[in-house]
Design an enzyme around this catalytic site. Sequence first.
Site, PDB file in Angstrom:
ATOM      1  N   ARG A 188      -2.059   4.482  -3.055  1.00  0.00           N
ATOM      2  CA  ARG A 188      -0.819   3.847  -3.496  1.00  0.00           C
ATOM      3  C   ARG A 188       0.344   4.794  -3.205  1.00  0.00           C
ATOM      4  NH1 ARG A 188      -4.537   3.188  -7.822  1.00  0.00           N
ATOM      5  NH2 ARG A 188      -5.073   0.989  -8.220  1.00  0.00           N
ATOM      6  N   LYS A 212      -3.819   4.498 -11.333  1.00  0.00           N
ATOM      7  CA  LYS A 212      -3.397   3.717 -12.501  1.00  0.00           C
ATOM      8  C   LYS A 212      -4.238   4.086 -13.711  1.00  0.00           C
ATOM      9  CE  LYS A 212      -1.356  -0.352 -10.357  1.00  0.00           C
ATOM     10  NZ  LYS A 212      -1.408  -1.811 -10.222  1.00  0.00           N
ATOM     11  N   HIS A 279       2.459   0.019   0.917  1.00  0.00           N
ATOM     12  CA  HIS A 279       1.377  -0.826   0.413  1.00  0.00           C
ATOM     13  C   HIS A 279       0.728  -1.636   1.538  1.00  0.00           C
ATOM     14  CE1 HIS A 279      -0.355  -1.442  -3.507  1.00  0.00           C
ATOM     15  NE2 HIS A 279      -0.603  -2.701  -3.201  1.00  0.00           N
ATOM     16  N   ARG A 282      -2.036   0.347   2.774  1.00  0.00           N
ATOM     17  CA  ARG A 282      -3.175   0.264   1.837  1.00  0.00           C
ATOM     18  C   ARG A 282      -3.949  -1.032   2.087  1.00  0.00           C
ATOM     19  NH1 ARG A 282      -5.126   1.908  -3.359  1.00  0.00           N
ATOM     20  NH2 ARG A 282      -5.282   0.253  -4.905  1.00  0.00           N
ATOM     21  N   HIS A 305      -9.839   0.408  -7.785  1.00  0.00           N
ATOM     22  CA  HIS A 305      -9.774  -0.871  -8.504  1.00  0.00           C
ATOM     23  C   HIS A 305     -10.828  -0.903  -9.603  1.00  0.00           C
ATOM     24  CE1 HIS A 305      -7.903  -3.112  -4.818  1.00  0.00           C
ATOM     25  NE2 HIS A 305      -7.003  -2.530  -5.560  1.00  0.00           N
ATOM     26  N   TYR A 314      -9.338  -8.791  -0.301  1.00  0.00           N
ATOM     27  CA  TYR A 314      -9.222  -8.216   1.040  1.00  0.00           C
ATOM     28  C   TYR A 314     -10.397  -8.619   1.937  1.00  0.00           C
ATOM     29  CZ  TYR A 314      -5.869  -5.102  -1.197  1.00  0.00           C
ATOM     30  OH  TYR A 314      -4.804  -4.591  -1.897  1.00  0.00           O
TER      31      TYR A 314
END
Length: 332
Positions: A188, A212, A279, A282, A305, A314
């Site tokens: 990110r 995150k 992004h 990514r 994730h 994806y």
Amino acid sequence: MMANTAGEQMLSEITAMLYELVPTINVEQIKSQLSSIFSQYHVTRIEQHEVHPDLHEKIQLFLSSKKLEGLSQITLDSYKLDLKIFADKVKKKTDEITAADIRVFLAQFNHLKLSSISKKLSVLKSFFGWLASEEIIQRDPTAKLKPPKQEKRLPKALTIEELEMLREACKTTRQRAFIEVLYATGCRLSEVHALNRSDVNYQSLSCRVIGKGNKEREVYFSFKAMYHLRKYLMSRTDNEPALFITERKPYRRLSKRGIQREIAKIAANAGLEKRVSPHTLRHTFATLTLNNGAELAAVQALLGHEDPATTQIYAQLSNEKKREQHRKYLVQ
């Protein structure tokens, strides 16, 4: 008729609004009918500047709890801003707030994208859900509220040809290092922005990033990424610990906005019409690695994730890959 002045004012405002919407209505008849309903209630007007102290107190409790859970400062600041806007608009005691209040609040933002409204609702769900779980309030007013349905769009990844065009459009060692590091690691923007030179492990071609929820994970460089990153770092004469810095003195860590601008500049040089951001690289990392046969679980871990469903978006095979799979596995 109603005795309290606030009720009278509310009646007048509602009648005026209805008349604006439907000019053909009988104003006196509507006013009379609404009066009989309003007479059963005691209406209190809340002053415009007033924010209920109880709601403010509960917001502070919630933010303190989330800070202890390890939420990043960026997330906490975002929560704080959204909840402040909510408190400024909905001037009630926390346990008196209803689902209707929240619907009315969200309806004010119909000029925003559905994703932005969903984010606001998500913050409120987190806030009221926490209050209910802590038994600070008896019921969660957001429990039955569903986020607006959004159009499902696949992330716009670059093709291999477009990625090559980006590489060839780089005019400085720093630009090429940006492209290679963002693409190879799948990081990110915030993760790359926070990296220091000392974080890079040249032996294992990897580094650890904070993602995150303040969660740490290991990401990897390709040989190409490491070559161009080394080339960029060797060209520097500063003592700044940041991995990516400004081009002019005084040297300092390049801002996230600065990285975004640089990627956009490279895309413009490449003549790409689609919008390209950090992004996008990514997305490109995830899509191309999955199309090349990588396991979903491995890509999920590399991207950081928590939910496999987030990575699953994806896993859309390209037309070429689908044709190849059809030729390879169809029993003739």
